[in-house]
Design an enzyme around this catalytic site. Structure first.
Site, PDB file in Angstrom:
ATOM      1  N   TYR A 134       0.818  -1.217   0.000  1.00 11.73           N
ATOM      2  CA  TYR A 134       0.000   0.000   0.000  1.00 11.73           C
ATOM      3  C   TYR A 134       0.848   1.262   0.000  1.00 11.73           C
ATOM      4  CZ  TYR A 134      -4.126  -2.689   1.531  1.00 11.73           C
ATOM      5  OH  TYR A 134      -5.171  -3.563   1.634  1.00 11.73           O
ATOM      6  N   SER A 189      -1.996  -5.874  -7.207  1.00 13.67           N
ATOM      7  CA  SER A 189      -2.009  -4.836  -6.164  1.00 13.67           C
ATOM      8  C   SER A 189      -2.481  -5.437  -4.847  1.00 13.67           C
ATOM      9  CB  SER A 189      -2.991  -3.717  -6.546  1.00 13.67           C
ATOM     10  OG  SER A 189      -4.330  -4.183  -6.362  1.00 13.67           O
ATOM     11  N   ASP A 190      -2.156  -4.770  -3.746  1.00 12.13           N
ATOM     12  CA  ASP A 190      -2.828  -5.137  -2.513  1.00 12.13           C
ATOM     13  C   ASP A 190      -4.284  -4.672  -2.661  1.00 12.13           C
ATOM     14  OD1 ASP A 190      -1.715  -5.088   0.953  1.00 12.13           O
ATOM     15  OD2 ASP A 190      -3.495  -5.940   0.002  1.00 12.13           O
ATOM     16  N   TRP A 191      -5.107  -5.113  -1.792  1.00 14.57           N
ATOM     17  CA  TRP A 191      -6.558  -4.881  -1.935  1.00 14.57           C
ATOM     18  C   TRP A 191      -6.874  -3.413  -1.699  1.00 14.57           C
ATOM     19  CZ3 TRP A 191      -4.905  -9.051  -3.453  1.00 14.57           C
ATOM     20  CH2 TRP A 191      -5.685 -10.144  -3.856  1.00 14.57           C
ATOM     21  N   GLY A 232      -5.293  -1.186  -3.138  1.00 15.73           N
ATOM     22  CA  GLY A 232      -3.987  -0.528  -3.085  1.00 15.73           C
ATOM     23  C   GLY A 232      -3.528  -0.033  -4.435  1.00 15.73           C
TER      24      GLY A 232
END
Ligand code: GLC
Length: 701
Positions: A196, A227-229, A231
């Site tokens: 993030y 990507s991160d969630w 993010g």
């Protein structure tokens, strides 16, 4: 595309632009099992792709799985064979749950002891981190499941994680924060998850240099970057920087519903309650605008094609186009046994005046609010619903041949959870108020008192203190007063303060032992196995760690200054000539080991004689550290871990232990010249910890 004429090439040519965009962002899984979901393209027989958390085991709502020990526990084994086996087991369990990728391992460096997710990571040392990450990745991928090392990169705190910028030198990035990811990529990881945070001001989802130039360019990574969630911080910026897949690609409301999450979760609010750009500000960006960005030329069509090809190639690699996948297995006897072995080997004996191992006939009092529940892990996306678990108390009751009395002593410690647990019993109320007096009474009556204490760490928040939460310190002090044969068993996600450590007979750290908690703890406390764990992080007084100013941690104005540079963990304590409470690599054994002379077998292998001079079988972790020659104007760590070997020796047995030395320990990253091996004489130290060097030899570079 790089497989001309191949199936991926054909598919990509046949896909419409709309279909391509549908392959590079997530959607809701109609079966509600996947953490991240791609529906595929039915018209072209492209199947769905399911991504599932997490590093400690497979988390599918309502479906159990093996709850492995915390990653920091796996690190404490210093055992790569166990790490690879855990990767294989998690791969098999992911398949059994119909999933194709596991969102792990987590391998961010443990820079600050307060980080709420340290339990999901390995170590303060980059070599140990890199080795473990590579071993787990190799195991997962061997089962045709895509491993997703995370969170790339420098996600070393939870405070303001959606926006904080890690202000770090290139040398610290290269020598400390990147090596784990490089090793994971070299081990064959099919995807990498961005973090993030920002690095030096740029969001990782948009970080062209680290995503395209370093990860894909220098390291040759040919998988996909996910990507991160929530993010993903832009559309064209992230796609052009090298992000290939936006997750979850849906709104936060849809996600909370899909995962039966606590509807009031403040997951994406700042600890200060400051409204951060909430998940919905970053939800569904690609779905809404990527096609238009390609249409307008902001994102070249070739970049979209590359994003799609990277994902399709990994689907093909794991056999999704052939349908040739075995069904895996979950909660098998092998997986249960492995979870217990890792937890037992991870247990670190910090102090022992001889009270351990326990005599089977000893009458034991078990005290503490954590003893009745297996310590599966911390809060957050890594939570696992275990198929089978043994609380500490149950494991000790099953092993003991004496009496075992229990008293809770003080109020329960609740680990925060991301998920709704209506069934969870309410905290103690009314007449079941825990009684400290009762705990003291039980302790006084027993041959040995074992106090089980724990911390309560979670994703999305850092620890405010390294002290044990609640009144656990008071409990330990009162019990130690009542019985001079008091053992403290710490179940923590990282370093904790132990103000009572000189008042008790023994201290052991079991980390978060996972589902096997009681069985693993009992096997160590009763000496069925040797205490084999060694510290993958330094235990020290809170203020003595290097990131001990607000600017360094948690940062000011959303900037965390990594001004300690490469002097993290033991590198700092050595440079500061500060004695930690327990040094990196420390761990007592029930046996005793003598070291002979060391010599170089070749330029990257050192050998040393080790003898078990006790009457008990034991397990030793021989550690090799390299001290580099001084270089004008360059601050270098006093020593750096170069390698280690876990070895089992029967009473009186001796052997020659070979330790392979990681090339990193002989190199430094020069901001101008890049990787550099300075000529000169290097000292290779062999010992039981970074502060217990037993012998040394030299090697010239
Ligand atoms: C979380 C975590 C990440 C996890 C993902 C899906 O916010 O940062 O580790 O895999 O979202 O749950």
């Amino acid at each position: 595309m790089t497989d001309p004429g191949g199936r991926v090439e054909e598919l990509a040519d046949a896909l419409t632009r709309e279909e391509k965009v549908s392959l590079v962002h997530g959607a809701v899984d109609p079966e509600r099992t996947a953490t991240g979901y791609l529906p595929g393209v039915e018209r072209l027989d492209i199947p769905e792709l399911k991504l599932v958390d997490g590093p400690l085991g497979v988390r599918v709502p309502g479906q159990s799985a093996t709850a492995f020990p915390a990653s920091i526990a796996l690190a404490a084994t210093f055992n790569l064979e166990l790490a690879e086996r855990q990767g294989v087991a998690m791969g098999r369990e992911a398949k059994a749950r119909g999933q194709h990728s596991i969102l792990g391992p987590g391998l961010n460096l443990i820079r600050v002891p307060h980080c709420g997710r340290n339990f999901e990571y390995y170590s303060e040392d980059p070599v140990l981190t890199a080795d473990l990450a590579a071993a787990v990745v190799k195991g997962v991928q061997s089962e045709d499941v895509i491993a997703t090392p995370k969170h790339y990169v420098a996600n070393n705190q939870e405070t303001k994680r959606l926006r904080v910028s890690a202000e770090t030198s290139e040398r610290a990035l290269r020598e400390l924060y990147l090596p784990g990811f490089r090793a994971a990529v070299e081990a064959g990881a099919g995807s990498v998850m961005t973090s993030y945070n920002r690095v030096n001001g740029t969001y990782m989802s948009d970080h062209r240099r680290l995503l395209t130039d370093v990860l894909k360019g220098e390291w040759g990574f040919d998988g996909y970057v996910v990507s991160d969630w929530f993010g993903t911080n832009s559309v064209a910026g992230s796609a052009n920087a090298g992000l290939d897949l936006e997750m979850p690609g849906i709104t936060f409301e849809e996600l909370k519903d899909a995962f039966q999450m606590d509807p009031d979760t403040d997951l994406f609010e700042d600890a200060d309650g400051e409204a951060l750009p909430g998940p919905d500000a970053k939800a569904g960006l690609f779905a809404a605008s990527l096609e238009e960005a390609v249409e307008s030329g902001d994102v070249p069509e070739s970049r979209l094609d590359d994003m799609v090809a990277r994902i399709l190639r990994q689907m093909e690699r794991i056999g999704l186009f052939d349908g040739e996948r075995d069904e895996g297995a979950v909660d098998t006897p092998e997986h249960r046994s492995l979870a217990e072995t890792i937890a037992a080997r991870a247990t670190v004996l910090l102090e022992n005046d001889g009270v351990l191992p326990l005599d089977a006939n000893a009458d034991v009092a078990i005290l503490g609010p954590g003893a009745e529940d297996a310590m599966l892990g911390g809060g957050g996306s890594s939570e696992v619903e275990s198929a089978h678990e043994t609380p500490t108390l149950d494991g000790i009751r099953a092993r003991s041949e004496g009496t075992v009395e229990y008293a809770q002593g003080v109020a329960k410690i609740r680990t925060p959870s991301f998920f709704d647990h209506e069934s969870e019993e309410e905290p103690e109320t009314g007449d079941d108020e825990p009684s400290l007096d009762e705990a003291v009474e039980r302790a006084a009556e027993a041959d040995v008192a074992v106090v089980v204490v724990r911390d309560a760490n979670s994703e999305a928040e850092d620890r405010e203190s390294l002290r044990l939460p609640g009144e656990q310190d008071e409990l330990v002090a009162a019990v130690a007063e009542a019985n001079d044969r008091t053992v403290v068993l710490v179940q923590s996600g990282g370093p904790v303060e132990m103000p009572w450590r000189e008042d008790v007979a023994a201290v052991a750290v079991a980390w978060y032992p996972g589902q096997a908690d009681g069985d693993a703890v009992a096997s160590v406390l009763y000496g069925d196995v040797d205490a084999a764990g060694r510290l993958p992080v330094t235990f020290a007084p809170e203020g003595s760690y290097p990131a001990n100013t607000e600017e360094r941690f948690p940062g000011v104005d959303y900037e965390a200054r990594y001004d300690e540079d490469v002097f993290v963990g033991y590198r700092h304590f050595d440079a500061a000539e500060s004695d930690p409470t327990y040094p990196f690599g420390h761990g007592r054994s029930y046996a005793e080991f003598a070291y002979g002379d060391a010599s170089m077998a070749d330029e990257s292998t050192v050998e040393v004689g080790v003898e078990n001079v006790s009457e008990r079988d034991g397990r030793e972790v021989v550690q090799a550290y390299v001290a580099a020659p001084a270089v004008d104007g360059i601050d270098r760590p006093r020593r750096e871990l170069a390698g280690y070997a876990a070895v089992e020796l029967a009473a009186g047995e001796s052997t020659t232990v070979s330790v392979s030395l990681n090339e990193l320990a002989f190199q430094r990253y020069d901001e101008d010249g890049g990787w550099t091996t300075d000529e000169g004489e290097y000292t290779v130290e062999l010992g039981r910890s970074s502060r217990d060097v037993r012998t040394e030899t030299n090697v010239s570079q």
